[in-house]
Design a protein around this motif. Structure first.
Motif, short mmCIF file in Angstrom:
data_model
loop_
_atom_site.label_atom_id
_atom_site.label_comp_id
_atom_site.label_asym_id
_atom_site.label_seq_id
_atom_site.Cartn_x
_atom_site.Cartn_y
_atom_site.Cartn_z
N LEU A 177 0.85 -1.16 0.33
CA LEU A 177 0.03 0.01 0.11
C LEU A 177 0.93 1.30 0.09
CD1 LEU A 177 -2.79 -0.95 2.50
CD2 LEU A 177 -3.10 -0.36 -0.01
N MET A 178 1.85 1.25 1.05
CA MET A 178 2.68 2.40 1.03
C MET A 178 3.44 2.65 -0.46
SD MET A 178 2.39 4.03 3.77
CE MET A 178 3.71 4.95 4.18
N LEU A 179 4.13 1.75 -1.18
CA LEU A 179 4.77 1.84 -2.14
C LEU A 179 3.69 2.37 -3.56
CD1 LEU A 179 7.20 -0.95 -2.46
CD2 LEU A 179 7.76 1.36 -1.89
N PHE A 181 1.45 4.52 -2.96
CA PHE A 181 1.44 6.11 -2.61
C PHE A 181 2.44 6.61 -3.32
CE2 PHE A 181 -2.05 4.59 -0.56
CZ PHE A 181 -2.18 4.48 0.66
N VAL A 182 3.64 6.13 -3.77
CA VAL A 182 4.88 6.68 -4.36
C VAL A 182 4.35 7.44 -5.76
CG1 VAL A 182 7.05 6.47 -5.35
CG2 VAL A 182 6.40 5.18 -3.31
N GLU A 185 0.73 12.77 -6.01
CA GLU A 185 -0.62 12.53 -5.29
C GLU A 185 -1.85 12.92 -6.22
OE1 GLU A 185 -3.04 14.68 -3.86
OE2 GLU A 185 -3.90 13.29 -2.71
N ALA A 188 -4.11 16.59 -5.12
CA ALA A 188 -3.32 17.88 -4.74
C ALA A 188 -2.25 17.84 -5.79
CB ALA A 188 -2.86 18.06 -3.35
N ILE A 190 0.80 16.74 -5.73
CA ILE A 190 2.20 16.95 -4.92
C ILE A 190 2.78 15.44 -4.87
CG2 ILE A 190 3.41 17.14 -2.67
CD1 ILE A 190 0.84 19.00 -1.98
N ALA A 191 4.11 15.75 -5.32
CA ALA A 191 5.03 14.58 -5.39
C ALA A 191 5.21 14.01 -3.99
CB ALA A 191 6.33 14.82 -6.02
N ARG A 192 5.04 12.76 -3.88
CA ARG A 192 5.19 11.91 -2.61
C ARG A 192 6.11 10.88 -2.62
NH1 ARG A 192 -0.79 10.36 -0.62
NH2 ARG A 192 -0.68 9.38 -2.50
N MET A 449 -8.12 2.80 -3.46
CA MET A 449 -8.52 3.06 -1.93
C MET A 449 -8.62 4.80 -1.66
SD MET A 449 -7.46 1.75 1.36
CE MET A 449 -5.97 2.79 1.45
N GLU A 450 -7.11 5.23 -2.00
CA GLU A 450 -7.22 6.50 -1.64
C GLU A 450 -7.96 7.60 -2.35
OE1 GLU A 450 -3.34 8.07 -2.20
OE2 GLU A 450 -3.26 9.58 -0.56
N LEU A 453 -11.68 7.36 -1.26
CA LEU A 453 -11.69 8.05 0.03
C LEU A 453 -11.83 9.48 -0.10
CD1 LEU A 453 -12.23 7.67 2.97
CD2 LEU A 453 -9.57 7.79 3.10
N HIS A 454 -11.13 9.89 -0.83
CA HIS A 454 -11.06 11.55 -1.19
C HIS A 454 -12.19 12.15 -1.67
CE1 HIS A 454 -7.23 12.36 0.84
NE2 HIS A 454 -6.68 11.67 0.09
N LEU A 457 -15.37 11.78 0.80
CA LEU A 457 -15.18 12.70 1.48
C LEU A 457 -15.91 14.20 0.92
CD1 LEU A 457 -12.16 11.78 3.69
CD2 LEU A 457 -14.77 11.66 4.44
N MET B 18 9.17 6.23 5.33
CA MET B 18 8.09 6.59 4.64
C MET B 18 7.15 7.46 5.38
SD MET B 18 7.33 3.56 1.82
CE MET B 18 6.50 4.66 0.66
N TYR B 25 4.25 16.07 4.85
CA TYR B 25 3.48 16.70 3.40
C TYR B 25 2.22 17.33 4.27
CZ TYR B 25 5.92 13.23 0.99
OH TYR B 25 7.08 12.54 0.11
N VAL B 32 -3.71 9.39 4.44
CA VAL B 32 -3.75 8.02 4.00
C VAL B 32 -2.61 7.13 4.10
CG1 VAL B 32 -4.59 5.87 2.62
CG2 VAL B 32 -5.87 8.22 2.48
#
Lengths: 499, 149
Positions: A177-179, A181-182, A185, A188, A190-192, A449-450, A453-454, A457, B18, B25, B32
């Motif tokens: 999941l975390m990967l 999100f790389v 975004e 917005a 924005i680079a994460r 999922m992300e 969700l946004h 909302l 991470m 941010y 999330v």
């Protein structure tokens, strides 16, 4: 609805030599595009458009639908034999298909795959036919809230596919999941987690991640095991072995049906993607199995479920594509464009104005999946022999195809570095007996999922959880968790090897 | 056991890094990742602590050793994989892929020269003929080739 256009379309399809010839030409093409890692049905459609330009609508549409409908039948071949998924949705087949091949049951796995794919394709076509009268409210009932809970439902399967290693499975799934999100975004902009690297702004590709976590470790393990050949058992590579796999699909017919309905239902919803269908079906197979500890080690149900879902998805995805002009998947985006080129105007009036064309396409899905299974049955024993070469001959080609798969999936050369780094991690997971399927589930479902969700909302606020479809899915999530908890509390049965 | 500790620690470090970066941010962007990452980091820390405890208590074990089988070193396999990828990045898929297959089959996996040359030829056919000419995909030419242009 009268039976005239229904049966008339079938008779017209089977009695027209041109349509039969087009299907016979399309099927091996579709399977080949599915089998070559990184290519997939979308590229097959793109390359086919110039050839169908100028054709009459029905022959052109039959060719395209037949080709696209059997892509995942071909995609299962490298997944099982080499551990290289033909495309993202085929990755779930690797989890149990490749271990089956490594312990000498490649024929059985291929047989199960072809039968499940054929059954799934047929059931998907039936699903499409049955839903025609009620298509609109069903397809349009899904929104961001339902997408979110569908993604969460898929993520709860992480627990199921973790087997006895629930803690490790949760960690690995969270890492996936975390990967996911790389990258940039989506809302917005924005680079994460990109560390200033421009290439990572597009994220870690699903194909790259799956190849790294599954294929690289298996390939390295082949080279370090010291054996000269990929293992095989005498007598398990002929037609009898293939037919045993076909029989397995009949043995697990209810799972095949359920997985096909899962794939069709997910295909029906625009924007979910094929990866969701195959992994959801795989997770469902694990959750409903009496001996889930077999999964990931060569459980035949782990091949049947995702392959049935992969092919049935096409029937479901065709529904919003034909009747709303809303593509059910990324492949359907291209198919929609191709239909317009052929002079076919998708939309609600299609069933009223062109029932013959609609039913011809439905029957094309049925016939092409059955024909693909027959083609596969004939070629299967030679495909199995393809991996009975020396490890020294096989491994460099597996590596080359893996790298080509990353490139063909649209990734830059930097992705090869990511592939190596994640491959190290994946090998560590394999050697330390950490489950790897949760990682794939996480990286596939994270973005959905992300974003959902946004969006939920933003549209409804926290009350999105009270939408009817969302409540149904929350009940399914609760049931999945309850089954997992009850199973964890039950005394363990002995490991029941599928062989 | 040492492998278990190494894997657990690697995941903990990656996850923790991470999460730490995510805290920098804006709120809607970090929501999330933090909801997923914070509990996962705690779980990873718990797993790492358990692995270290087991490593301190018990003898090392290798999860996949096959008794009696000849084993090639893992590091050598990964070194060759790195070399394979480096060659492709340097001179591209068509040339680099063929050369990499040749070298890997001959010097890593100890196949005979005729087999290695045949393998390189097949790799060239797959990369150039199938992918580039038949499918029309433009494969990466390699950093060296692009630098020379």
């Amino acid at each position: 609805m009268t039976t005239g256009p229904v049966l008339g379309s079938l008779l017209g399809l089977l009695s027209d030599p041109l349509l039969i010839a087009l299907m016979l030409a399309a099927i091996p093409l579709g399977m080949a595009f599915g089998a070559i890692p990184g290519l997939g049905g979308k590229l097959a459609l793109v390359l086919a458009i110039p050839f169908v330009f100028g054709m009459d609508p029905i022959p052109g549409a039959v060719f395209l639908v037949a080709m696209h409908g059997v892509v995942h039948t071909g995609g299962a071949i490298p997944s099982i034999l080499l551990g290289i998924p033909g495309s993202g949705p085929d990755a779930a087949t690797v989890c149990d298909g490749h271990p089956l091949a490594l312990r000498g049951e490649a024929g059985r796995a291929l047989g199960a795959s072809l039968a499940a794919s054929a059954a799934g394709g047929v059931i998907g076509a039936v699903f499409l036919a049955v839903l025609i009268p009620i298509v609109q409210p069903v397809a349009l009932a899904f929104g961001p809230a339902e997408f979110f809970f569908l993604a969460v439902l898929g993520i709860t399967f992480i627990g199921a596919v973790s087997g006895d290693n629930l803690l490790k499975g949760l960690i690995v799934g969270s890492l996936g999941l975390m990967l996911s999100f790389v990258g940039t975004e989506p809302l917005a902009g924005i680079a994460r987690f990109t560390m200033g690297v421009t290439f990572l702004q597009d994220g870690v590709g699903v194909i790259t991640a799956v190849l790294a976590i599954f294929t690289i470790p298996e390939t390295i393990a082949l080279t370090t095991s010291g054996g000269g050949h990929v293992p095989h058992r005498p007598g398990t590579t002929g037609t009898a072995s293939l037919l045993r796999g076909v029989a397995d699909v009949w043995t697990h017919r209810w799972l095949t049906l359920r997985s096909s309905l899962i794939g069709s239902g997910i295909g029906l919803v625009p924007g979910l993607g094929g990866d969701v269908g195959s992994w959801t079906a795989y997770g469902h197979a694990v959750v409903t199995s009496r001996s889930p500890e077999r999964f990931g080690k060569g459980a035949i149900e782990g091949v049947i479920a995702p392959d049935a879902a992969n092919n049935s998805k096409e029937g479901g995805a065709l529904l919003p594509t034909l009747f709303f002009g809303i593509p059910g998947s990324s492949g359907m985006v291209v198919l929609l464009g191709a239909f317009v080129v052929l002079g076919i105007q998708p939309g609600p009036a299609m069933l009223r104005d062109q029932p013959g064309l609609v039913w011809t396409l439905i029957w094309t899905l049925v016939v092409s999946n059955v024909l693909a299974a027959l083609v596969f049955l004939v070629l299967g024993r030679w495909l199995v022999k393809a991996i009975q070469v020396r490890v020294g001959v096989l491994v460099p080609f597996v590596i080359l195809l893996t790298l080509l798969g990353v490139q063909a999936a649209g990734q830059s050369w930097h992705a090869l570095v990511v592939l190596f780094a994640l491959g190290l991690l994946g090998y560590g997971f394999k050697r330390a007996d950490w489950p790897r399927a949760p990682f794939a589930i996480g990286i596939v479902l994270g973005p959905l999922m992300e974003i959902s969700l946004h969006q939920s909302l933003a549209i409804w606020g926290p009350s999105f959880i009270l939408r009817p479809g969302a409540l149904v899915l929350q009940a399914a999530i609760a049931a999945t968790i309850a089954v997992a908890i009850r199973r964890a509390r039950r005394p363990h049965k002995g490991s029941n090897d599928a062989a | 056991m040492r492998l278990e500790v190494a894997v657990s620690l690697s995941v903990l470090v990656l996850m923790g890094a991470m999460v730490a970066v995510a805290t920098t941010y804006p709120a809607e962007v970090r929501l999330v990742p933090l909801v997923v990452g914070l509990p996962a980091t705690v779980l990873a820390a718990w797993q790492t602590a358990g692995a270290m405890r087991r490593a301190a208590d018990g003898p090392p074990r290798d999860a996949e050793r096959e008794p009696g089988s000849e084993r090639r070193p893992i590091a050598k396999s990964f070194a060759w994989l790195a070399a394979f990828i480096t060659l492709v990045i340097a001179v591209g898929f068509v040339a680099g892929g063929a050369v990499a297959v040749l070298l890997a089959q001959r010097f890593w996996l100890r196949e005979r020269w005729p087999v290695a040359v045949a393998g390189a030829s097949v790799a060239f056919v797959v990369s150039y003929v199938v992918f580039e000419r038949m499918l029309g995909l433009v494969l990466f030419r390699g950093l060296l080739v692009e630098a020379l242009r």
